[in-house]
Scaffold this active site. Structure first.
Site, PDB file in Angstrom:
ATOM      1  N   LYS A 113      26.780  34.668  41.900  1.00 46.70           N
ATOM      2  CA  LYS A 113      27.550  33.455  42.194  1.00 46.70           C
ATOM      3  C   LYS A 113      27.067  32.800  43.476  1.00 46.70           C
ATOM      4  CE  LYS A 113      31.921  34.377  39.856  1.00 46.70           C
ATOM      5  NZ  LYS A 113      33.367  34.513  40.007  1.00 46.70           N
ATOM      6  N   LYS A 195      25.953  35.871  29.666  1.00 46.17           N
ATOM      7  CA  LYS A 195      27.278  36.006  29.057  1.00 46.17           C
ATOM      8  C   LYS A 195      27.972  34.646  28.913  1.00 46.17           C
ATOM      9  CE  LYS A 195      29.837  36.577  33.175  1.00 46.17           C
ATOM     10  NZ  LYS A 195      30.827  36.778  34.017  1.00 46.17           N
ATOM     11  N   LYS A 198      33.151  30.453  31.753  1.00 46.67           N
ATOM     12  CA  LYS A 198      34.066  29.307  31.819  1.00 46.67           C
ATOM     13  C   LYS A 198      33.394  28.065  32.387  1.00 46.67           C
ATOM     14  CE  LYS A 198      38.227  32.095  32.780  1.00 46.67           C
ATOM     15  NZ  LYS A 198      38.050  33.029  33.878  1.00 46.67           N
TER      16      LYS A 198
HETATM   17  P1  TYM Z   1      37.511  36.413  34.582  1.00 45.87           P
HETATM   18  O1  TYM Z   1      38.585  35.416  34.765  1.00 45.87           O
HETATM   19  O2  TYM Z   1      36.107  35.988  34.816  1.00 45.87           O
HETATM   20  O3  TYM Z   1      37.572  36.997  33.119  1.00 45.87           O
HETATM   21  C1  TYM Z   1      38.761  37.519  32.556  1.00 45.87           C
HETATM   22  C2  TYM Z   1      38.431  38.695  31.658  1.00 45.87           C
HETATM   23  O4  TYM Z   1      37.527  38.306  30.629  1.00 45.87           O
HETATM   24  C3  TYM Z   1      36.377  39.155  30.636  1.00 45.87           C
HETATM   25  N1  TYM Z   1      35.195  38.373  30.263  1.00 45.87           N
HETATM   26  C4  TYM Z   1      34.384  38.674  29.231  1.00 45.87           C
HETATM   27  N2  TYM Z   1      34.405  39.675  28.337  1.00 45.87           N
HETATM   28  C5  TYM Z   1      33.427  39.682  27.400  1.00 45.87           C
HETATM   29  N3  TYM Z   1      32.453  38.754  27.327  1.00 45.87           N
HETATM   30  C6  TYM Z   1      32.389  37.725  28.212  1.00 45.87           C
HETATM   31  N4  TYM Z   1      31.452  36.811  28.122  1.00 45.87           N
HETATM   32  C7  TYM Z   1      33.390  37.649  29.227  1.00 45.87           C
HETATM   33  N5  TYM Z   1      33.626  36.799  30.233  1.00 45.87           N
HETATM   34  C8  TYM Z   1      34.737  37.254  30.860  1.00 45.87           C
HETATM   35  C9  TYM Z   1      36.275  39.632  32.079  1.00 45.87           C
HETATM   36  O5  TYM Z   1      35.518  40.828  32.171  1.00 45.87           O
HETATM   37  C10 TYM Z   1      37.724  39.827  32.442  1.00 45.87           C
HETATM   38  O6  TYM Z   1      38.200  41.067  31.993  1.00 45.87           O
HETATM   39  N6  TYM Z   1      37.579  39.239  38.693  1.00 45.87           N
HETATM   40  C11 TYM Z   1      38.236  39.008  37.430  1.00 45.87           C
HETATM   41  C12 TYM Z   1      39.717  38.719  37.560  1.00 45.87           C
HETATM   42  C13 TYM Z   1      40.522  39.730  38.309  1.00 45.87           C
HETATM   43  C14 TYM Z   1      40.883  41.018  37.847  1.00 45.87           C
HETATM   44  C15 TYM Z   1      41.699  41.577  38.871  1.00 45.87           C
HETATM   45  C16 TYM Z   1      40.582  41.757  36.707  1.00 45.87           C
HETATM   46  C17 TYM Z   1      41.096  39.548  39.534  1.00 45.87           C
HETATM   47  N7  TYM Z   1      41.819  40.674  39.867  1.00 45.87           N
HETATM   48  C18 TYM Z   1      42.214  42.858  38.764  1.00 45.87           C
HETATM   49  C19 TYM Z   1      41.111  43.036  36.598  1.00 45.87           C
HETATM   50  C20 TYM Z   1      41.910  43.580  37.607  1.00 45.87           C
HETATM   51  C21 TYM Z   1      37.589  37.811  36.765  1.00 45.87           C
HETATM   52  O7  TYM Z   1      37.007  36.979  37.393  1.00 45.87           O
HETATM   53  O8  TYM Z   1      37.815  37.732  35.431  1.00 45.87           O
END
Ligand code: TYM
Length: 328
Positions: A113, A195, A198
Site C-alpha cells: 500500500k 487479488k 475494493k
Molecule cells: P478488508 O476490508 O480488506 O477485507 C475484509 C475481508 O475480506 C477478505 N478479502 C478477501 N478474501 C478473498 N479474496 C479476496 N480478494 C479478498 N479481499 C479481501 C479479507 O481478507 C478480510 O477478511 N485489515 C482488515 C480489516 C480488519 C480486521 C480486523 C480483520 C481490521 N481489524 C480484525 C480481522 C480482525 C481488512 O482490511 O480487511
C-alpha cells in the site's frame, strides 16, 4: 459449554466485492451459530488513507447493511462500527508502546500500500496492524475468520499479545486465523495475478455485491483467460482457474464434476454460465439489502445496540489492561 469467540473486521473503503464475500463474510454467516461473534466495520482503519467524509459515512452504513443482508443475525452476532467503541483507539496506543517497529516493517500489506502512495504515507497506515491487534484482543477472541491477505496481521496480533502477557502478566487470549481452504484469495477479473480488491481505479477487476446483472455479465465477458481451450483447474492458468474457483464456491460442486460439466464447452459458455450463477447467488443478498435500506431506523438501531454490547466487553478489557500497566 461456553461458546468460543469470533472477531472479524471489514473496511468501509469502497464497495464490497465477491472476494470479501467468499473469503470472509460468507464464512461469518455459516459459522455464527457455533460462536459468540463480533463483526466490526473498521472505519478507523479506513481513514489510514484519505477519504471523503460523506462517502465514508455512506460506505460505513452500506457495509453494515450488507452484513445483515448476507445473513448475519442479531441472535448470534454483534455488528458495530469501530469508532463507536473508544477502547479500540485506547488499546491501540498501549500496544504501540510495546510493539517493535521492526515487526511492522515486515508487513507485506504495508509495503504494497505504501509503495502506491509514496510521500503521502501516513503513520496510521504503518500502524494499521497494531489497531487491528487491538480490535481482536479486546474481545478475548479465539478465532479470526479472514481471507489469506490478513494472515500475517493475525500472526502479528498473536505476537503482540504474547509480548504483552510476558511483560505484564496473562491478559490476552492468543487468537488463530481461520482461512477457508478454497476462496481465501479470489483474484481480479482483468488481472488474475492480483487479488480482487475494493479499489475504485480498477472497477472492471471486481464484481461488487451490489452490481446489477448487466454489470456482472459485462465484467465476466471481459475477464482475462488464456489462449488455451480446455476448461480445467490449473494454477498456472490464473484467469480460468479463478473463474472455475468462483464457480466451485458458488455451486459447491466438486472439481471433477465441474471439469466434466464444462468438457467440450468454450470460455464464452463458461463466462455466461458463471455470470448467471453469480447473479442468482447475489440475488437474495441484494433483495435483503434493498428491503433493509427501506426500513427507516433499523440500521441505526442495530448499530447502536452493537456499540453498546461491544463497548461493555471492550471496556472491561481495557480496564484490566490499565490495571496491569499501573495506569490505574
Ligand atoms: P478488508 O476490508 O480488506 O477485507 C475484509 C475481508 O475480506 C477478505 N478479502 C478477501 N478474501 C478473498 N479474496 C479476496 N480478494 C479478498 N479481499 C479481501 C479479507 O481478507 C478480510 O477478511 N485489515 C482488515 C480489516 C480488519 C480486521 C480486523 C480483520 C481490521 N481489524 C480484525 C480481522 C480482525 C481488512 O482490511 O480487511
Amino acid at each position: 459449554m461456553d461458546k468460543k469467540t469470533v472477531f472479524s473486521g471489514i473496511q468501509a473503503s469502497g464497495s464490497l466485492h465477491l472476494g470479501n464475500f467468499l473469503g470472509a463474510i460468507r464464512n461469518w454467516v455459516t459459522m455464527q451459530n457455533e460462536f459468540n461473534n463480533y463483526f466490526c466495520v473498521v472505519d478507523l482503519h479506513t481513514i489510514t488513507v484519505p477519504q471523503d467524509p460523506g462517502t465514508l459515512r455512506e460506505k460505513t452504513r452500506e457495509v453494515a447493511g450488507l452484513l445483515f443482508a448476507a445473513g448475519i443475525i442479531e441472535e448470534n452476532s454483534v455488528v458495530f462500527v469501530q469508532s463507536h467503541v473508544k477502547a479500540h483507539s485506547e488499546l491501540a496506543w498501549i500496544l504501540n508502546c510495546i510493539t517493535p517497529m521492526g515487526w511492522l516493517h515486515r508487513m507485506t500489506q504495508f509495503k504494497e500500500k505504501s509503495s502506491k502512495q509514496k510521500e503521502e504515507v501516513s503513520v496510521g497506515l504503518f500502524d494499521y496492524p497494531v489497531l487491528q491487534a487491538a480490535d481482536i484482543l479486546l474481545y478475548d477472541t479465539h478465532l479470526v475468520p479472514v481471507g489469506e491477505d490478513q494472515k500475517q496481521h493475525v500472526e502479528l496480533c498473536r505476537d503482540i499479545a504474547q509480548r504483552f502477557n510476558y511483560l505484564y502478566g496473562e491478559t490476552f487470549v492468543l487468537p488463530d486465523a481461520f482461512i477457508p481452504p478454497v476462496g481465501g484469495r479470489v483474484m481480479g477479473l482483468s488481472n488474475p495475478e492480483k487479488k480482487m480488491s475494493k479499489s475504485e481505479e480498477k472497477k472492471e477487476d471486481s464484481i461488487f455485491l451490489l452490481d446489477t446483472p448487466d454489470q456482472i455479465r459485462k465484467k465476466l465477458k471481459k475477464a482475462t483467460t488464456d489462449s488455451l481451450k480446455d476448461i480445467r483447474f490449473d494454477e498456472n492458468r490464473p484467469g480460468v482457474n479463478n473463474l472455475l474457483t468462483v464457480y466451485q464456491l458458488l455451486t459447491e460442486k466438486n472439481r471433477e464434476e465441474i471439469e466434466s460439466h464444462f468438457e467440450g464447452k468454450n470460455y464464452k459458455e463458461l463466462k455466461e454460465e458463471l455470470a448467471e450463477t453469480v447473479i442468482e447467488s447475489l440475488r437474495p443478498l441484494q433483495e435483503n439489502y434493498h428491503e433493509l435500506a427501506g426500513e427507516e431506523g433499523y440500521l441505526d438501531q442495530m448499530l447502536s445496540r452493537g456499540a453498546e454490547i461491544a463497548g461493555e466487553k471492550a471496556e472491561s478489557k481495557i480496564n484490566q489492561v490499565w490495571e496491569q500497566l499501573g495506569l490505574r
